[in-house]
Each structure stands twice: as C-alpha cells, then as structure tokens.
Design an enzyme around this catalytic site. Sequence first.
Site, PDB file in Angstrom:
ATOM      1  N   THR A   1      89.071   6.627  95.233  1.00 23.73           N
ATOM      2  CA  THR A   1      87.007   6.763  95.321  1.00 23.73           C
ATOM      3  C   THR A   1      86.734   8.365  95.530  1.00 23.73           C
ATOM      4  O   THR A   1      85.435   8.101  94.408  1.00 23.73           O
ATOM      5  CB  THR A   1      86.983   6.243  97.518  1.00 23.73           C
ATOM      6  OG1 THR A   1      87.399   5.199  97.319  1.00 23.73           O
ATOM      7  CG2 THR A   1      85.714   6.526  97.302  1.00 23.73           C
ATOM      8  N   LEU A   2      87.293   9.004  95.603  1.00 21.43           N
ATOM      9  CA  LEU A   2      87.336  10.735  95.596  1.00 21.43           C
ATOM     10  C   LEU A   2      87.333  11.235  94.083  1.00 21.43           C
ATOM     11  O   LEU A   2      86.276  11.693  93.740  1.00 21.43           O
ATOM     12  CB  LEU A   2      87.711  11.129  96.526  1.00 21.43           C
ATOM     13  CG  LEU A   2      87.650  11.903  97.394  1.00 21.43           C
ATOM     14  CD1 LEU A   2      85.228  12.017  98.054  1.00 21.43           C
ATOM     15  CD2 LEU A   2      86.942  10.736  98.646  1.00 21.43           C
TER      16      LEU A   2
ATOM     17  N   ASP B   1      92.823   8.171 100.691  1.00 18.77           N
ATOM     18  CA  ASP B   1      93.971   7.731 100.872  1.00 18.77           C
ATOM     19  C   ASP B   1      94.404   7.797  99.862  1.00 18.77           C
ATOM     20  O   ASP B   1      95.108   8.803  99.570  1.00 18.77           O
ATOM     21  CB  ASP B   1      93.757   6.450 101.249  1.00 18.77           C
ATOM     22  CG  ASP B   1      94.199   4.953 102.007  1.00 18.77           C
ATOM     23  OD1 ASP B   1      95.283   5.910 102.873  1.00 18.77           O
ATOM     24  OD2 ASP B   1      94.133   4.082 101.195  1.00 18.77           O
ATOM     25  N   THR B   2      94.240   6.601  98.776  1.00 18.11           N
ATOM     26  CA  THR B   2      94.843   6.507  97.434  1.00 18.11           C
ATOM     27  C   THR B   2      94.075   7.215  96.491  1.00 18.11           C
ATOM     28  O   THR B   2      95.198   8.053  95.445  1.00 18.11           O
ATOM     29  CB  THR B   2      94.529   4.970  96.508  1.00 18.11           C
ATOM     30  OG1 THR B   2      93.289   4.963  96.559  1.00 18.11           O
ATOM     31  CG2 THR B   2      95.433   3.796  97.903  1.00 18.11           C
ATOM     32  N   GLY B   3      92.840   8.063  97.175  1.00 14.05           N
ATOM     33  CA  GLY B   3      92.398   8.545  96.213  1.00 14.05           C
ATOM     34  C   GLY B   3      91.696   8.661  94.683  1.00 14.05           C
ATOM     35  O   GLY B   3      90.500   9.187  94.616  1.00 14.05           O
TER      36      GLY B   3
ATOM     37  N   ASP C   1      85.822   2.024 110.101  1.00  8.69           N
ATOM     38  CA  ASP C   1      85.853   0.808 110.950  1.00  8.69           C
ATOM     39  C   ASP C   1      87.141  -0.811 110.248  1.00  8.69           C
ATOM     40  O   ASP C   1      87.831  -0.065 109.997  1.00  8.69           O
ATOM     41  CB  ASP C   1      84.650   0.161 110.313  1.00  8.69           C
ATOM     42  CG  ASP C   1      84.894  -0.277 108.910  1.00  8.69           C
ATOM     43  OD1 ASP C   1      85.174   0.265 107.781  1.00  8.69           O
ATOM     44  OD2 ASP C   1      84.525  -1.614 108.732  1.00  8.69           O
TER      45      ASP C   1
ATOM     46  N   ARG D   1      82.855   1.770 114.560  1.00 10.64           N
ATOM     47  CA  ARG D   1      82.620   2.853 113.658  1.00 10.64           C
ATOM     48  C   ARG D   1      82.972   4.045 114.867  1.00 10.64           C
ATOM     49  O   ARG D   1      82.234   4.969 114.979  1.00 10.64           O
ATOM     50  CB  ARG D   1      81.689   2.582 112.855  1.00 10.64           C
ATOM     51  CG  ARG D   1      82.178   1.751 111.545  1.00 10.64           C
ATOM     52  CD  ARG D   1      80.794   2.156 110.506  1.00 10.64           C
ATOM     53  NE  ARG D   1      81.027   0.887 109.571  1.00 10.64           N
ATOM     54  CZ  ARG D   1      81.919   1.308 108.698  1.00 10.64           C
ATOM     55  NH1 ARG D   1      82.234   2.540 108.468  1.00 10.64           N
ATOM     56  NH2 ARG D   1      81.702   0.117 107.627  1.00 10.64           N
TER      57      ARG D   1
ATOM     58  N   GLU E   1      83.523  12.888 102.976  1.00  6.72           N
ATOM     59  CA  GLU E   1      84.720  11.282 103.017  1.00  6.72           C
ATOM     60  C   GLU E   1      85.133  11.850 104.757  1.00  6.72           C
ATOM     61  O   GLU E   1      85.436  12.817 105.177  1.00  6.72           O
ATOM     62  CB  GLU E   1      84.921  11.654 101.747  1.00  6.72           C
ATOM     63  CG  GLU E   1      85.986  10.256 101.879  1.00  6.72           C
ATOM     64  CD  GLU E   1      85.327   9.614 101.632  1.00  6.72           C
ATOM     65  OE1 GLU E   1      84.790   9.077 102.460  1.00  6.72           O
ATOM     66  OE2 GLU E   1      85.002   8.269 100.819  1.00  6.72           O
TER      67      GLU E   1
END
Length: 170
Positions: free
Chosen positions: A102-103, A98-100, A154, A160, A94
């Site tokens: 997604t992962l 960030d906040t976590g 991005d 990117r 990844e």
Amino acid sequence: MPQTLISSEELQQRIRELAAEIDRDYRNCENLICVGVLKGSVFFMVDLLKQLEIPLAVDFFQTSSYGSATEPGEVRIRKDLDLAVRGKHVLLIEDIVDTGFTLRTILDLLKFRGASSVKLCALLDKPSRRQIEVPIDYRGFAIEDKFVIGYGLDYDERYRNLPYIGVLEG
Ligand code: 5GP
C-alpha cells in the site's frame, strides 16, 4: 474482549515524542501537506496533528482495504487527494505497514506527481511481514506478526474506536 498490546497511555506518550521530532524536522517548512490513509490512520493522525505546531494542510487517500479480493501488490486508490502535491512537502501518515504494498504504491504516486519530498510516519510496523521495501521515517512501534485492532484498525469494520491497540483472541 481484545487483549491490550499497546495501552492508550503508551500510544499518547509515543505520539508526543513523534510530534516533537516532526516539529523539529519541519520547522522551516512552509508548504507541508499531511496525508492520511483512510480509514485506519484517522485516530492516530488526529492525535498526532494536534501536537504539531508547524503550519500544515491536511488531505486523505483511501486505498483498497485489507482482506479484499485485490491481489497482493495491486493497490486500488478509492479516494484520491483533493490537493495538488507538486512542489509540496508531503508527510504520509499510516496506521500500520505490513507487506508494504500500500505504502510503496502511494509513495511512488506522490513522487511521480512531483512532491518536493515524501516522508512516512507509521504508528505500527510489522517488519517480519515486509515484501517490498518501504522506508519509515517516523515509526511508532515495531510489533510481531499478529493481527491487531483498535485505535483506527478494524476487524470487519469493528473495533476502530478502541483507545488502545489490541489483539483478538482465537
Ligand atoms: P500493506 O499494504 O502494508 O500490506 O497493508 C497495509 C494495510 O493493511 C493497513 O493500512 C491496514 O489497513 C491493513 N493491515 C495490515 N496489518 C493489519 C493488522 O494487523 N490489523 C488490521 N486491522 N489491519 C491491518
């Protein structure tokens, strides 16, 4: 012009170190799948995987992107894996944690599908932003709470292709 936060040389040096660690940890592993999260992780993933000598397969997830209407904690899978992960070792790659959310979603899904092991390699980590715990097994750099761009990341689909990690002014 964006301000440089992490130069191309620093990125490549750290990626060599991460690759050496991963090569060592997976040296006896015959069924490794490296899974990238589109689109941000692609630049990092390509540079990292070119440094690895262990045998591996490559696959991708795509999740809902940053700034979408999706509520925090609700992560949509836009593109699923092509490969089956049951009985396989998965290394998730990844760009940034960030906040976590997604992962956490992807890690839980991979475990639910029966992966033998799931580890996470993230180039960037913003620990001060974390809302849900995510163990990062291989971490490139910890950064402050700043919105970064470049090297896959991005702002509205731009930047990117920058070879470094930068911060936009203003
Ligand atoms: P999380 O679910 O951990 O909050 O968010 C992870 C995703 O948010 C990353 O894959 C990335 O797409 C996006 N993101 C988080 N922080 C940044 C940032 O500073 N810059 C950019 N360009 N995207 C970010």
